[in-house]
Motif scaffolding. Structure first.
Motif, PDB file in Angstrom:
ATOM      1  N   UNK A  57       0.808  -1.219   0.000  1.00 13.32           N
ATOM      2  CA  UNK A  57       0.000   0.000   0.000  1.00 13.32           C
ATOM      3  C   UNK A  57       0.840   1.266   0.000  1.00 13.32           C
ATOM      4  N   UNK A  58       2.074   1.157   0.462  1.00 13.85           N
ATOM      5  CA  UNK A  58       2.937   2.346   0.587  1.00 13.85           C
ATOM      6  C   UNK A  58       4.123   2.338  -0.363  1.00 13.85           C
ATOM      7  N   UNK A  59       4.244   1.309  -1.187  1.00 14.22           N
ATOM      8  CA  UNK A  59       5.387   1.229  -2.096  1.00 14.22           C
ATOM      9  C   UNK A  59       6.693   0.966  -1.375  1.00 14.22           C
ATOM     10  N   UNK A  60       6.612   0.259  -0.265  1.00 19.25           N
ATOM     11  CA  UNK A  60       7.767  -0.029   0.583  1.00 19.25           C
ATOM     12  C   UNK A  60       8.249  -1.455   0.343  1.00 19.25           C
ATOM     13  N   UNK A  61       9.553  -1.655   0.320  1.00 19.82           N
ATOM     14  CA  UNK A  61      10.126  -2.996   0.183  1.00 19.82           C
ATOM     15  C   UNK A  61      10.155  -3.689   1.540  1.00 19.82           C
ATOM     16  N   UNK A  62       9.970  -5.002   1.519  1.00 22.61           N
ATOM     17  CA  UNK A  62      10.030  -5.803   2.733  1.00 22.61           C
ATOM     18  C   UNK A  62      11.232  -6.729   2.647  1.00 22.61           C
ATOM     19  N   UNK A  63      12.025  -6.746   3.711  1.00 27.03           N
ATOM     20  CA  UNK A  63      13.219  -7.585   3.792  1.00 27.03           C
ATOM     21  C   UNK A  63      13.066  -8.491   5.007  1.00 27.03           C
ATOM     22  N   UNK A  64      13.276  -9.787   4.805  1.00 28.96           N
ATOM     23  CA  UNK A  64      13.085 -10.782   5.861  1.00 28.96           C
ATOM     24  C   UNK A  64      14.390 -11.499   6.158  1.00 28.96           C
ATOM     25  N   UNK A  97       4.146  -7.678  -3.742  1.00 28.22           N
ATOM     26  CA  UNK A  97       5.111  -7.247  -2.727  1.00 28.22           C
ATOM     27  C   UNK A  97       6.544  -7.405  -3.214  1.00 28.22           C
ATOM     28  N   UNK A  98       7.340  -6.377  -3.002  1.00 26.05           N
ATOM     29  CA  UNK A  98       8.787  -6.453  -3.253  1.00 26.05           C
ATOM     30  C   UNK A  98       9.415  -7.001  -1.975  1.00 26.05           C
ATOM     31  N   UNK A  99       9.694  -8.304  -1.965  1.00 22.36           N
ATOM     32  CA  UNK A  99      10.201  -8.959  -0.755  1.00 22.36           C
ATOM     33  C   UNK A  99      11.510  -9.676  -1.057  1.00 22.36           C
ATOM     34  N   UNK A 100      12.464  -9.546  -0.130  1.00 23.46           N
ATOM     35  CA  UNK A 100      13.766 -10.187  -0.248  1.00 23.46           C
ATOM     36  C   UNK A 100      14.062 -10.917   1.056  1.00 23.46           C
ATOM     37  N   UNK A 101      14.627 -12.130   0.941  1.00 25.26           N
ATOM     38  CA  UNK A 101      14.988 -12.917   2.123  1.00 25.26           C
ATOM     39  C   UNK A 101      16.507 -12.989   2.248  1.00 25.26           C
ATOM     40  N   UNK A 102      16.982 -13.071   3.495  1.00 23.47           N
ATOM     41  CA  UNK A 102      18.413 -13.179   3.805  1.00 23.47           C
ATOM     42  C   UNK A 102      18.589 -14.297   4.820  1.00 23.47           C
ATOM     43  N   UNK A 103      19.688 -15.010   4.712  1.00 29.57           N
ATOM     44  CA  UNK A 103      19.956 -16.106   5.636  1.00 29.57           C
ATOM     45  C   UNK A 103      20.246 -15.614   7.052  1.00 29.57           C
ATOM     46  N   UNK A 104      20.824 -14.414   7.171  1.00 38.67           N
ATOM     47  CA  UNK A 104      21.140 -13.838   8.478  1.00 38.67           C
ATOM     48  C   UNK A 104      21.396 -12.342   8.306  1.00 38.67           C
TER      49      UNK A 104
END
Length: 163
Positions: free
Chosen positions: A23-30, A54-61
């Motif tokens: 809704x806000x054009x914000x990226x999500x990082x997990x 959703x612009x979502x990216x995952x990271x191992x740590x």
């Protein structure tokens, strides 16, 4: 803007946060480990049909995140901070980090970044707010400071007209 969740545990919270990000054009990082799988029904139910946008990216740590985003300006949301979330100036490329529901951001990360730790003021009897509510509160303050750039600021009624 970017929301960074450190080891979120509850899929409904992450789904709600994902919907707010869309809704806000914000990226999500997990940051892993997650307390759920991203293909679970509950996370998609909370994010409704918006999850695919959703612009979502995952990271191992957290280290992998820092390696991929050197020099990123990160605000660390914690109940232990001395600055209120309204006391700081957010930039359009800033990250706002939130910790897992049961424990928050690890203190090892917080002590290295004391000047960038922020809090939402609340009564002392309350341990913390719901994660998705906290994200919305801080994110909308950051967006407000930027004049809600590129966001719709007015709308039409369905049946009637404004006078």
């Amino acid at each position: 803007m970017h929301i960074l969740l450190h080891q979120p545990e509850i899929p409904a919270n992450t789904g709600n946060i994902g919907r707010t990000c869309v809704a806000t054009g914000t990226s999500l990082h997990l940051i892993e480990p997650l307390g759920f799988r991203l293909d679970e029904k509950s996370i998609k139910r909370a994010g409704m049909d918006y999850w695919e946008h959703l612009d979502v990216t995952r990271y191992m740590n957290f280290q992998e995140f820092k390696t991929k985003h050197p020099g990123a300006k990160i605000w660390y949301a914690t109940t232990k901070a001395k600055y209120a979330y309204t006391d700081v100036q957010y930039g359009p490329d800033d990250f706002i980090m939130f910790g897992k529901e049961s424990a928050g951001i690890p203190e090892e990360i917080l002590v290295e970044n004391e000047e960038h730790c922020i809090r939402i003021p609340m009564l002392p009897e309350i341990r913390s707010l719901n994660l998705s509510n906290a994200v919305a509160i801080v994110l909308y303050e950051a967006l407000r400071q930027q004049g809600f750039a590129q966001m719709q600021m007015e709308g039409e009624l369905h049946r009637l007209r404004w006078q």
